[in-house]
Scaffold this motif. Structure first.
Motif, PDB file in Angstrom:
ATOM      1  N   ILE A 172      20.046  -4.995  -5.480  1.00 27.74           N
ATOM      2  CA  ILE A 172      19.400  -6.042  -4.669  1.00 27.74           C
ATOM      3  C   ILE A 172      18.429  -5.389  -3.700  1.00 27.74           C
ATOM      4  CG2 ILE A 172      19.832  -7.878  -2.990  1.00 27.74           C
ATOM      5  CD1 ILE A 172      22.713  -8.015  -4.298  1.00 27.74           C
ATOM      6  N   GLY A 173      17.154  -5.753  -3.815  1.00 27.21           N
ATOM      7  CA  GLY A 173      16.122  -5.085  -3.037  1.00 27.21           C
ATOM      8  C   GLY A 173      15.898  -3.687  -3.588  1.00 27.21           C
ATOM      9  N   LEU A 228       8.980   3.059 -14.278  1.00 29.20           N
ATOM     10  CA  LEU A 228       9.970   4.138 -14.370  1.00 29.20           C
ATOM     11  C   LEU A 228      10.929   3.947 -15.545  1.00 29.20           C
ATOM     12  CD1 LEU A 228      10.997   4.723 -10.629  1.00 29.20           C
ATOM     13  CD2 LEU A 228       9.594   6.209 -12.083  1.00 29.20           C
ATOM     14  N   GLY A 229      10.841   2.806 -16.210  1.00 28.00           N
ATOM     15  CA  GLY A 229      11.714   2.550 -17.341  1.00 28.00           C
ATOM     16  C   GLY A 229      12.914   1.695 -17.021  1.00 28.00           C
ATOM     17  N   GLY A 230      12.961   1.144 -15.799  1.00 28.06           N
ATOM     18  CA  GLY A 230      14.050   0.256 -15.426  1.00 28.06           C
ATOM     19  C   GLY A 230      13.714  -1.193 -15.710  1.00 28.06           C
ATOM     20  N   SER A 231      14.717  -2.052 -15.564  1.00 24.00           N
ATOM     21  CA  SER A 231      14.519  -3.497 -15.702  1.00 24.00           C
ATOM     22  C   SER A 231      14.526  -4.110 -14.314  1.00 24.00           C
ATOM     23  CB  SER A 231      15.641  -4.119 -16.541  1.00 24.00           C
ATOM     24  OG  SER A 231      15.629  -3.612 -17.852  1.00 24.00           O
ATOM     25  N   ALA A 232      13.600  -5.024 -14.047  1.00 22.98           N
ATOM     26  CA  ALA A 232      13.508  -5.617 -12.718  1.00 22.98           C
ATOM     27  C   ALA A 232      12.850  -6.981 -12.794  1.00 22.98           C
ATOM     28  CB  ALA A 232      12.717  -4.706 -11.773  1.00 22.98           C
ATOM     29  N   LEU A 233      13.239  -7.833 -11.841  1.00 21.05           N
ATOM     30  CA  LEU A 233      12.660  -9.164 -11.715  1.00 21.05           C
ATOM     31  C   LEU A 233      12.105  -9.354 -10.311  1.00 21.05           C
ATOM     32  CD1 LEU A 233      15.403 -11.399 -13.399  1.00 21.05           C
ATOM     33  CD2 LEU A 233      13.192 -10.697 -14.375  1.00 21.05           C
ATOM     34  N   HIS A 234      11.002 -10.093 -10.232  1.00 19.71           N
ATOM     35  CA  HIS A 234      10.439 -10.479  -8.932  1.00 19.71           C
ATOM     36  C   HIS A 234      11.227 -11.694  -8.441  1.00 19.71           C
ATOM     37  CE1 HIS A 234       6.861 -12.351  -6.578  1.00 19.71           C
ATOM     38  NE2 HIS A 234       7.610 -11.606  -5.793  1.00 19.71           N
ATOM     39  N   ARG A 235      12.259 -11.440  -7.668  1.00 23.36           N
ATOM     40  CA  ARG A 235      13.199 -12.491  -7.324  1.00 23.36           C
ATOM     41  C   ARG A 235      13.863 -12.177  -5.985  1.00 23.36           C
ATOM     42  NH1 ARG A 235      15.564 -15.317 -11.763  1.00 23.36           N
ATOM     43  NH2 ARG A 235      13.844 -14.552 -13.030  1.00 23.36           N
ATOM     44  N   SER A 236      14.147 -13.205  -5.194  1.00 26.86           N
ATOM     45  CA  SER A 236      14.987 -13.078  -4.003  1.00 26.86           C
ATOM     46  C   SER A 236      16.446 -13.142  -4.417  1.00 26.86           C
ATOM     47  CB  SER A 236      14.686 -14.208  -3.019  1.00 26.86           C
ATOM     48  OG  SER A 236      15.728 -14.350  -2.061  1.00 26.86           O
ATOM     49  N   VAL A 237      17.322 -12.521  -3.638  1.00 21.97           N
ATOM     50  CA  VAL A 237      18.752 -12.598  -3.917  1.00 21.97           C
ATOM     51  C   VAL A 237      19.262 -14.030  -3.822  1.00 21.97           C
ATOM     52  CG1 VAL A 237      19.423 -12.159  -1.517  1.00 21.97           C
ATOM     53  CG2 VAL A 237      20.992 -11.554  -3.366  1.00 21.97           C
ATOM     54  N   PHE A 238      18.530 -14.894  -3.123  1.00 26.52           N
ATOM     55  CA  PHE A 238      18.938 -16.291  -2.977  1.00 26.52           C
ATOM     56  C   PHE A 238      18.342 -17.193  -4.053  1.00 26.52           C
ATOM     57  CE2 PHE A 238      19.317 -14.424   1.265  1.00 26.52           C
ATOM     58  CZ  PHE A 238      20.651 -14.696   1.516  1.00 26.52           C
ATOM     59  N   PRO A 271       6.127  -7.631  -5.567  1.00 28.29           N
ATOM     60  CA  PRO A 271       5.642  -7.407  -6.937  1.00 28.29           C
ATOM     61  C   PRO A 271       5.365  -5.937  -7.225  1.00 28.29           C
ATOM     62  CG  PRO A 271       4.528  -9.284  -5.944  1.00 28.29           C
ATOM     63  CD  PRO A 271       5.298  -8.623  -4.839  1.00 28.29           C
ATOM     64  N   GLU A 272       4.878  -5.196  -6.232  1.00 32.59           N
ATOM     65  CA  GLU A 272       4.594  -3.783  -6.444  1.00 32.59           C
ATOM     66  C   GLU A 272       5.877  -2.991  -6.687  1.00 32.59           C
ATOM     67  OE1 GLU A 272       2.594  -0.316  -7.114  1.00 32.59           O
ATOM     68  OE2 GLU A 272       1.797  -2.362  -7.031  1.00 32.59           O
ATOM     69  N   ALA A 273       6.952  -3.349  -5.959  1.00 27.05           N
ATOM     70  CA  ALA A 273       8.233  -2.683  -6.178  1.00 27.05           C
ATOM     71  C   ALA A 273       8.732  -2.932  -7.595  1.00 27.05           C
ATOM     72  CB  ALA A 273       9.260  -3.181  -5.159  1.00 27.05           C
ATOM     73  N   VAL A 274       8.625  -4.162  -8.045  1.00 28.75           N
ATOM     74  CA  VAL A 274       9.046  -4.494  -9.407  1.00 28.75           C
ATOM     75  C   VAL A 274       8.199  -3.735 -10.422  1.00 28.75           C
ATOM     76  CG1 VAL A 274       9.189  -6.348 -11.107  1.00 28.75           C
ATOM     77  CG2 VAL A 274       9.985  -6.737  -8.767  1.00 28.75           C
ATOM     78  N   ASP A 287       0.828  -1.209   0.000  1.00 30.14           N
ATOM     79  CA  ASP A 287       0.000   0.000   0.000  1.00 30.14           C
ATOM     80  C   ASP A 287       0.859   1.254   0.000  1.00 30.14           C
ATOM     81  OD1 ASP A 287      -2.221  -1.607   0.003  1.00 30.14           O
ATOM     82  OD2 ASP A 287      -2.634  -1.380   2.151  1.00 30.14           O
ATOM     83  N   ALA A 288       1.943   1.242   0.778  1.00 30.02           N
ATOM     84  CA  ALA A 288       2.813   2.413   0.841  1.00 30.02           C
ATOM     85  C   ALA A 288       3.478   2.674  -0.507  1.00 30.02           C
ATOM     86  CB  ALA A 288       3.866   2.225   1.929  1.00 30.02           C
ATOM     87  N   LEU A 289       3.910   1.631  -1.189  1.00 34.39           N
ATOM     88  CA  LEU A 289       4.524   1.825  -2.501  1.00 34.39           C
ATOM     89  C   LEU A 289       3.512   2.323  -3.525  1.00 34.39           C
ATOM     90  CD1 LEU A 289       7.065  -1.089  -3.033  1.00 34.39           C
ATOM     91  CD2 LEU A 289       7.429   1.178  -2.068  1.00 34.39           C
ATOM     92  N   ARG A 290       2.279   1.864  -3.412  1.00 36.24           N
ATOM     93  CA  ARG A 290       1.256   2.300  -4.361  1.00 36.24           C
ATOM     94  C   ARG A 290       0.959   3.783  -4.211  1.00 36.24           C
ATOM     95  NH1 ARG A 290      -2.658  -2.985  -3.593  1.00 36.24           N
ATOM     96  NH2 ARG A 290      -1.610  -4.299  -5.153  1.00 36.24           N
TER      97      ARG A 290
END
Length: 232
Positions: free
Chosen positions: A61-62, A95-105, A86-89, A13-16
């Motif tokens: 990362i994150g 914004l025009g960046g590339s991102a994956l819904h993924r953990s660093v592990f 998912p909202e962060a991604v 909600d905060a990211l939205r």
């Protein structure tokens, strides 16, 4: 693996909305404010000092809502953000960046060849075990790769269970860590980084460390690091 706690509704909600209040809440009620408005704004002067140190292909990362990924992409620098939210991604992609819904592990593209890795905005706390995280990042970067990390602005070394909290609702508990620069350097020494060659700087009350991967650093498998951190 259970659903990542950063998918908790208060964080989404905060990211939205692009604003708080939002906190990490310890079991004793102590609150750590999260700077949602800053994360959702353009990079500030402190962020710029990190962006200026990014070289080659960058893994954020994150990445959160993606301000750094987007800024680097606008410069034409190959950059990928990863986040368990998912909202962060989604915001990063908008914004025009590339991102994956993924953990660093999780398995990631180009493992072992990233030139620069970022752990900003307290993300050294991911997983609740700084050594495990630093060892994982050492396996993700190239032999001469660099980690740019933001630390707590005071001397602290804490591992706790926290919940994302917005003043009324909260998510499920998950492990987190807070470390200042001295503690980070201690962990880095045995996790594959040349801590004795670290660059340290502060801007506007925020503290940063640049670490270069140590020659011959041991490569721990993601599976072994997951087991150590309790993520399996």
């Amino acid at each position: 693996m259970t659903a990542p706690a950063w998918q908790a509704d208060p964080y989404t909600d905060a990211l939205r909305t692009g604003r708080g209040p939002l906190f990490l809440r310890r079991p004793d009620g102590w609150l750590l404010p999260l700077e949602v408005e800053r994360w959702c704004a353009d990079p500030d002067d402190a962020d710029q000092t990190v962006l200026e140190r990014c070289r080659g292909a960058v893994l954020d990362i994150g990445c959160g809502p993606g301000r750094l990924v987007a800024a680097l992409a606008a410069r034409g620098q190959p950059t990928l953000g990863i986040d368990v939210s998912p909202e962060a991604v989604a915001r990063t992609l908008r914004l025009g960046g590339s991102a994956l819904h993924r953990s660093v592990f999780d398995p990631l593209p180009l493992e072992g060849s990233w030139s620069t890795a970022l752990l900003m905005d307290g993300n050294i706390g991911i997983g609740g075990d700084p050594w495990v995280l630093l060892a994982r990042v050492a396996a993700l970067v190239a032999h001469d790769g660099v980690l740019l990390a933001e630390t707590a602005p005071h001397d602290v070394d804490e591992r706790v269970q926290v919940r994302v909290y917005d003043g009324s609702a909260q998510g499920s508990a998950f492990p987190w860590a807070r470390v200042g620069t001295p503690a980070l350097l201690d962990y880095a020494e045995s996790a594959g980084w040349a801590a004795d060659q670290a660059e340290l700087w502060t801007v506007a009350g925020r503290a940063f460390v640049a670490l270069r991967r140590a020659p011959g650093a041991l490569q721990n498998s993601p599976e072994s690091l997951r087991r150590r951190s309790g993520l399996m």
